[in-house]
Enzyme design. Sequence first.
Site, PDB file in Angstrom:
ATOM      1  N   ARG A   1      11.370  -2.116  11.179  1.00 47.56           N
ATOM      2  CA  ARG A   1      10.266  -1.351  11.765  1.00 47.56           C
ATOM      3  C   ARG A   1       9.837  -2.046  13.057  1.00 47.56           C
ATOM      4  NH1 ARG A   1       5.068   0.308   8.135  1.00 47.56           N
ATOM      5  NH2 ARG A   1       3.804  -0.921   9.584  1.00 47.56           N
TER       6      ARG A   1
ATOM      7  N   LYS B   1       0.835  -1.212   0.000  1.00 43.47           N
ATOM      8  CA  LYS B   1       0.000   0.000   0.000  1.00 43.47           C
ATOM      9  C   LYS B   1       0.868   1.260   0.000  1.00 43.47           C
ATOM     10  CE  LYS B   1      -1.987  -0.970   3.939  1.00 43.47           C
ATOM     11  NZ  LYS B   1      -1.278  -2.213   4.296  1.00 43.47           N
TER      12      LYS B   1
ATOM     13  N   ARG C   1      11.828  -6.364   5.547  1.00 37.32           N
ATOM     14  CA  ARG C   1      11.750  -4.931   5.217  1.00 37.32           C
ATOM     15  C   ARG C   1      12.730  -4.105   6.054  1.00 37.32           C
ATOM     16  NH1 ARG C   1       6.049  -1.967   5.524  1.00 37.32           N
ATOM     17  NH2 ARG C   1       6.038  -2.932   7.589  1.00 37.32           N
TER      18      ARG C   1
ATOM     19  N   ARG D   1      -0.735  -8.751  13.537  1.00 31.16           N
ATOM     20  CA  ARG D   1      -1.263  -7.754  12.589  1.00 31.16           C
ATOM     21  C   ARG D   1      -2.065  -8.433  11.489  1.00 31.16           C
ATOM     22  NH1 ARG D   1       4.109  -5.241  10.789  1.00 31.16           N
ATOM     23  NH2 ARG D   1       2.875  -4.019   9.315  1.00 31.16           N
TER      24      ARG D   1
ATOM     25  N   ARG E   1      -9.775   1.228   8.137  1.00 31.11           N
ATOM     26  CA  ARG E   1      -9.363  -0.110   8.549  1.00 31.11           C
ATOM     27  C   ARG E   1     -10.450  -0.847   9.298  1.00 31.11           C
ATOM     28  NH1 ARG E   1      -3.486   0.755   8.690  1.00 31.11           N
ATOM     29  NH2 ARG E   1      -2.608  -1.225   9.307  1.00 31.11           N
TER      30      ARG E   1
HETATM   31  P1  AP5 Z   1       4.903  -1.659   1.876  1.00 34.16           P
HETATM   32  O1  AP5 Z   1       4.613  -0.802   0.712  1.00 34.16           O
HETATM   33  O2  AP5 Z   1       5.662  -1.077   3.011  1.00 34.16           O
HETATM   34  O3  AP5 Z   1       3.544  -2.364   2.378  1.00 34.16           O
HETATM   35  P2  AP5 Z   1       2.317  -1.812   3.195  1.00 34.16           P
HETATM   36  O4  AP5 Z   1       1.099  -2.418   2.619  1.00 34.16           O
HETATM   37  O5  AP5 Z   1       2.381  -0.321   3.277  1.00 34.16           O
HETATM   38  O6  AP5 Z   1       2.607  -2.494   4.612  1.00 34.16           O
HETATM   39  P3  AP5 Z   1       2.565  -1.898   6.066  1.00 34.16           P
HETATM   40  O7  AP5 Z   1       3.325  -2.856   6.927  1.00 34.16           O
HETATM   41  O8  AP5 Z   1       2.997  -0.466   6.098  1.00 34.16           O
HETATM   42  O9  AP5 Z   1       1.020  -1.980   6.355  1.00 34.16           O
HETATM   43  P4  AP5 Z   1       0.262  -1.860   7.660  1.00 34.16           P
HETATM   44  O10 AP5 Z   1      -1.119  -1.661   7.193  1.00 34.16           O
HETATM   45  O11 AP5 Z   1       0.489  -2.998   8.591  1.00 34.16           O
HETATM   46  O12 AP5 Z   1       0.964  -0.629   8.430  1.00 34.16           O
HETATM   47  P5  AP5 Z   1       0.550   0.901   8.680  1.00 34.16           P
HETATM   48  O13 AP5 Z   1       1.776   1.691   8.664  1.00 34.16           O
HETATM   49  O14 AP5 Z   1      -0.587   1.302   7.828  1.00 34.16           O
HETATM   50  O15 AP5 Z   1       5.694  -2.964   1.349  1.00 34.16           O
HETATM   51  C1  AP5 Z   1       6.150  -3.934   2.268  1.00 34.16           C
HETATM   52  C2  AP5 Z   1       7.526  -4.474   1.829  1.00 34.16           C
HETATM   53  O16 AP5 Z   1       7.361  -5.175   0.601  1.00 34.16           O
HETATM   54  C3  AP5 Z   1       8.562  -3.372   1.560  1.00 34.16           C
HETATM   55  O17 AP5 Z   1       9.821  -3.831   1.940  1.00 34.16           O
HETATM   56  C4  AP5 Z   1       8.484  -3.165   0.035  1.00 34.16           C
HETATM   57  O18 AP5 Z   1       9.697  -2.716  -0.512  1.00 34.16           O
HETATM   58  C5  AP5 Z   1       8.128  -4.573  -0.436  1.00 34.16           C
HETATM   59  N1  AP5 Z   1       7.267  -4.582  -1.634  1.00 34.16           N
HETATM   60  C6  AP5 Z   1       6.260  -3.721  -1.941  1.00 34.16           C
HETATM   61  N2  AP5 Z   1       5.672  -4.065  -3.111  1.00 34.16           N
HETATM   62  C7  AP5 Z   1       6.338  -5.183  -3.541  1.00 34.16           C
HETATM   63  C8  AP5 Z   1       6.190  -6.023  -4.690  1.00 34.16           C
HETATM   64  N3  AP5 Z   1       5.253  -5.782  -5.639  1.00 34.16           N
HETATM   65  N4  AP5 Z   1       7.024  -7.087  -4.819  1.00 34.16           N
HETATM   66  C9  AP5 Z   1       7.970  -7.338  -3.878  1.00 34.16           C
HETATM   67  N5  AP5 Z   1       8.172  -6.574  -2.773  1.00 34.16           N
HETATM   68  C10 AP5 Z   1       7.351  -5.520  -2.604  1.00 34.16           C
HETATM   69  O19 AP5 Z   1      -0.018   0.829  10.185  1.00 34.16           O
HETATM   70  C11 AP5 Z   1       0.852   0.573  11.264  1.00 34.16           C
HETATM   71  C12 AP5 Z   1       0.067   0.592  12.561  1.00 34.16           C
HETATM   72  O20 AP5 Z   1      -0.492   1.897  12.796  1.00 34.16           O
HETATM   73  C13 AP5 Z   1      -1.150  -0.344  12.632  1.00 34.16           C
HETATM   74  O21 AP5 Z   1      -0.788  -1.673  13.008  1.00 34.16           O
HETATM   75  C14 AP5 Z   1      -2.002   0.363  13.704  1.00 34.16           C
HETATM   76  O22 AP5 Z   1      -1.495   0.111  14.999  1.00 34.16           O
HETATM   77  C15 AP5 Z   1      -1.795   1.827  13.371  1.00 34.16           C
HETATM   78  N6  AP5 Z   1      -2.771   2.353  12.389  1.00 34.16           N
HETATM   79  C16 AP5 Z   1      -2.486   2.862  11.149  1.00 34.16           C
HETATM   80  N7  AP5 Z   1      -3.616   3.232  10.518  1.00 34.16           N
HETATM   81  C17 AP5 Z   1      -4.634   2.961  11.372  1.00 34.16           C
HETATM   82  C18 AP5 Z   1      -6.048   3.086  11.276  1.00 34.16           C
HETATM   83  N8  AP5 Z   1      -6.628   3.593  10.178  1.00 34.16           N
HETATM   84  N9  AP5 Z   1      -6.808   2.657  12.321  1.00 34.16           N
HETATM   85  C19 AP5 Z   1      -6.241   2.157  13.439  1.00 34.16           C
HETATM   86  N10 AP5 Z   1      -4.905   2.003  13.600  1.00 34.16           N
HETATM   87  C20 AP5 Z   1      -4.104   2.399  12.563  1.00 34.16           C
HETATM   88 MG    MG Z   2       2.740   1.059   4.812  1.00 29.43          MG
END
Ligand code: AP5
Ligand code: MG
Length: 223
Positions: free
Chosen positions: A156, A9, A121, A167, A84
């Site tokens: 991270r 994402k 990552r 998660r 979410r």
């Molecule tokens: P990456 O692009 O980083 O993936 P992502 O989907 O962004 O994964 P996240 O871990 O950031 O998602 P998340 O939803 O758990 O975390 P968030 O920060 O939103 O890609 C991942 C890896 O794969 C990278 O190394 C990349 O290079 C690689 N990659 C990408 N595309 C690829 C491909 N096509 N092929 C191969 N490799 C690839 O949330 C974190 C925390 O914040 C949550 O757990 C929660 O506690 C809180 N939070 C955030 N938003 C909310 C909300 N709306 N409500 C409640 N709590 C929230």
């Molecule tokens: Mg992300």
Amino acid sequence: MLGPPGAGKGTQAERFAASRGIPKISTGDMLRQAVQDGTAIGQLAKETIARGELVSDDVMIGIVHDRLGLADARAGFVLDGFPRTVGQATALDVMMDGRGPLIVIEIVVDEVELVRRLSSRMVCDVCGATAHGVDRANGVAADRQCRLCGGKLVQRSDDDDAVVRDRLAIYRRQTKPLVDYYQVRPTFRSVDGLQPPDRVAADLAAAIEAAGSGRTSPGGRPS
Ligand code: AP5
Ligand code: MG
């Protein structure tokens, strides 16, 4: 952008937002920044993020509501990590009133690949940027630096194996139901996130174009 942890994402939201000159609004990035800055929300969210749990709907809806009210979001924006929960999605519908259309793209990736990606990552410990194409599994040199700010690359805090499992379970339980919530709409599309990033980006741009112009049938999930 809808999808499980590690689906890409953030990677895709950043590319698409840059290509259109609109802001990427990532709730995860905003929370991590708040933690780093030691704000009241950051103090509240720190432990929750570390456990891989979700911050409360009230807090998240307030943050996104305020962010969408800023001038740079008037001409469009990419949301990464919000909504979410069904509660967040219904609140977003209200925020989108008079602004639409809300295009929802689900990035589909299986769990084996998600775990592989998250366990390797690397992110910058200063600006939080992901170091694409650099991962721990391939042996990152200890002195490797962030391409954007020169900061140190680290794991991270919530990419620890046990937290990743939690998660993913929370995604299945609280966020996956949003696919049902949105897939009846003509502006919902799914893309295959297992492809190389450039292919995902191309499919995603085409899906957004088609959904925005209402060209193809609703849903559009890969068969
Ligand atoms: P990456 O692009 O980083 O993936 P992502 O989907 O962004 O994964 P996240 O871990 O950031 O998602 P998340 O939803 O758990 O975390 P968030 O920060 O939103 O890609 C991942 C890896 O794969 C990278 O190394 C990349 O290079 C690689 N990659 C990408 N595309 C690829 C491909 N096509 N092929 C191969 N490799 C690839 O949330 C974190 C925390 O914040 C949550 O757990 C929660 O506690 C809180 N939070 C955030 N938003 C909310 C909300 N709306 N409500 C409640 N709590 C929230
Ligand atoms: Mg992300």
